[in-house]
Motif scaffolding. Sequence first.
Motif, PDB file in Angstrom:
ATOM      1  N   ARG A 144       0.847  -1.185   0.000  1.00 50.65           N
ATOM      2  CA  ARG A 144       0.000   0.000   0.000  1.00 50.65           C
ATOM      3  C   ARG A 144       0.891   1.247   0.000  1.00 50.65           C
ATOM      4  O   ARG A 144       2.073   1.181   0.359  1.00 50.65           O
ATOM      5  CB  ARG A 144      -0.945   0.048   1.202  1.00 50.65           C
ATOM      6  N   ALA A 180     -12.076   6.861   3.514  1.00 54.10           N
ATOM      7  CA  ALA A 180     -13.194   7.119   4.429  1.00 54.10           C
ATOM      8  C   ALA A 180     -13.925   8.413   4.057  1.00 54.10           C
ATOM      9  O   ALA A 180     -15.155   8.485   4.075  1.00 54.10           O
ATOM     10  CB  ALA A 180     -12.671   7.200   5.859  1.00 54.10           C
ATOM     11  N   LYS A 205     -13.399   1.945   2.098  1.00 52.55           N
ATOM     12  CA  LYS A 205     -13.254   2.210   3.529  1.00 52.55           C
ATOM     13  C   LYS A 205     -14.560   2.750   4.104  1.00 52.55           C
ATOM     14  O   LYS A 205     -15.317   3.439   3.416  1.00 52.55           O
ATOM     15  CB  LYS A 205     -12.101   3.169   3.742  1.00 52.55           C
ATOM     16  N   ARG A 208     -12.099   0.937   9.380  1.00 53.38           N
ATOM     17  CA  ARG A 208     -10.930   1.751   9.723  1.00 53.38           C
ATOM     18  C   ARG A 208     -11.196   2.683  10.910  1.00 53.38           C
ATOM     19  O   ARG A 208     -10.486   3.654  11.104  1.00 53.38           O
ATOM     20  CB  ARG A 208     -10.451   2.526   8.495  1.00 53.38           C
TER      21      ARG A 208
HETATM   22  C1  PEP Z   1      -5.172   5.774   4.236  1.00 52.04           C
HETATM   23  O1  PEP Z   1      -5.399   4.570   4.076  1.00 52.04           O
HETATM   24  O2  PEP Z   1      -4.045   6.265   4.187  1.00 52.04           O
HETATM   25  C2  PEP Z   1      -6.300   6.674   4.568  1.00 52.04           C
HETATM   26  C3  PEP Z   1      -6.243   7.975   4.290  1.00 52.04           C
HETATM   27  O3  PEP Z   1      -7.316   6.035   5.187  1.00 52.04           O
HETATM   28  P1  PEP Z   1      -8.783   6.566   5.619  1.00 52.04           P
HETATM   29  O4  PEP Z   1      -9.471   6.965   4.363  1.00 52.04           O
HETATM   30  O5  PEP Z   1      -9.361   5.360   6.286  1.00 52.04           O
HETATM   31  O6  PEP Z   1      -8.568   7.714   6.572  1.00 52.04           O
END
Ligand code: PEP
Length: 339
Positions: free
Chosen positions: A128, A187, A209, A239
């Motif tokens: 990732r 998210a 997410k 998350r």
């Molecule tokens: C990420 O995976 O770096 C991220 C920004 O996650 P999220 O959208 O869950 O905050």
Amino acid sequence: MLVLMRSDAAPEEIEAVIKHIRERGFEPVRLPGADRTAIGVLGTNPAATLRDMVMNLPGVQDAVPVSKPFKLVGREWKAEPTVVEIGHLRLGDGKSFVIAAGPCAVESEEQIMSSAAAVKAAGAHILRGGAYKPRTSPYAFRGMADEGLRLLAQAGKANGMPVVTEVMNVSDVEAVASHADMLQIGARNMQNFALLEEVGRTRKPILLKRGMSATLEEWLLSAEYVLNQGNPNVVLCERGIRTFETYTRNTFDLSAVPAVKELSHLPIMVDPSHGTGRWSLIPSMAMAGLAAGADALMIEVHPSPADAYSDGAQSLRPDRFATMVEGLRSLAVALGRTL
Ligand code: PEP
Ligand code: MN
């Protein structure tokens, strides 16, 4: 509505039901099952008269309303688990536990190459790294964009790992899809419906997410947008959600794992990095995620967390990540899962 055909229904009887539904202006979806076929009817509240009509057709056993607002992603619609394949990896087969790891953001060639080598050596399956970063402040590091995508893909190839990265804009979907094996919807974009429909028009695996204040139902309805465009390859990712607690960055909602399994056939990943925001809590929560039945795990790892441009406080050092994976391996054996 779901029309359940009898197990001995003839193919012509199934075709006749599909034709009848279509002629009345509804969209039939054929759902072949292990021992009988069902036909889903999409659209808002198919009329009661439609139910009466199909109940009288040969080969029909029953016609039942779908009680949930989501349909394509629901267990009622499809009882068998969906397996999302990324190369030889199989997310959702009930056996494999797939680990995605790497830095929050791609920061330089050296940083992503060394991160990739380290997580690969520790046993991670997917790399990732964000190239387009959604940041609370416009003054924060917002990612290397195109160059970040290129470096991520290069690091993945060099280490034989598929890559996942976030796409934030409809206009970037094509470029991100050409470099990444899996597209992440963050998210903050969980309810960006135009973006959901755009990734739904690709056939790429999508990592969706959970929004930080989204209910399970809202999250599943977002997944519905992707499936409704024809892309069945969605993996959900818990998350953490916003609560009154401030010690942790978010409240990691582990009960979402078995709850999603009850409600949906889609695979689920857990991300204790964003879920807790503290590196020291991550190994325990990763173990808990595996024990709860998650199909996959996402972990932020940085060669030097103190120097990270983003999310350093929740990034594991490579040696700590490797120790954590060893612990997961032992637990997986006890649970009949494989890493
Ligand atoms: C990420 O995976 O770096 C991220 C920004 O996650 P999220 O959208 O869950 O905050
Ligand atoms: Mn991050």
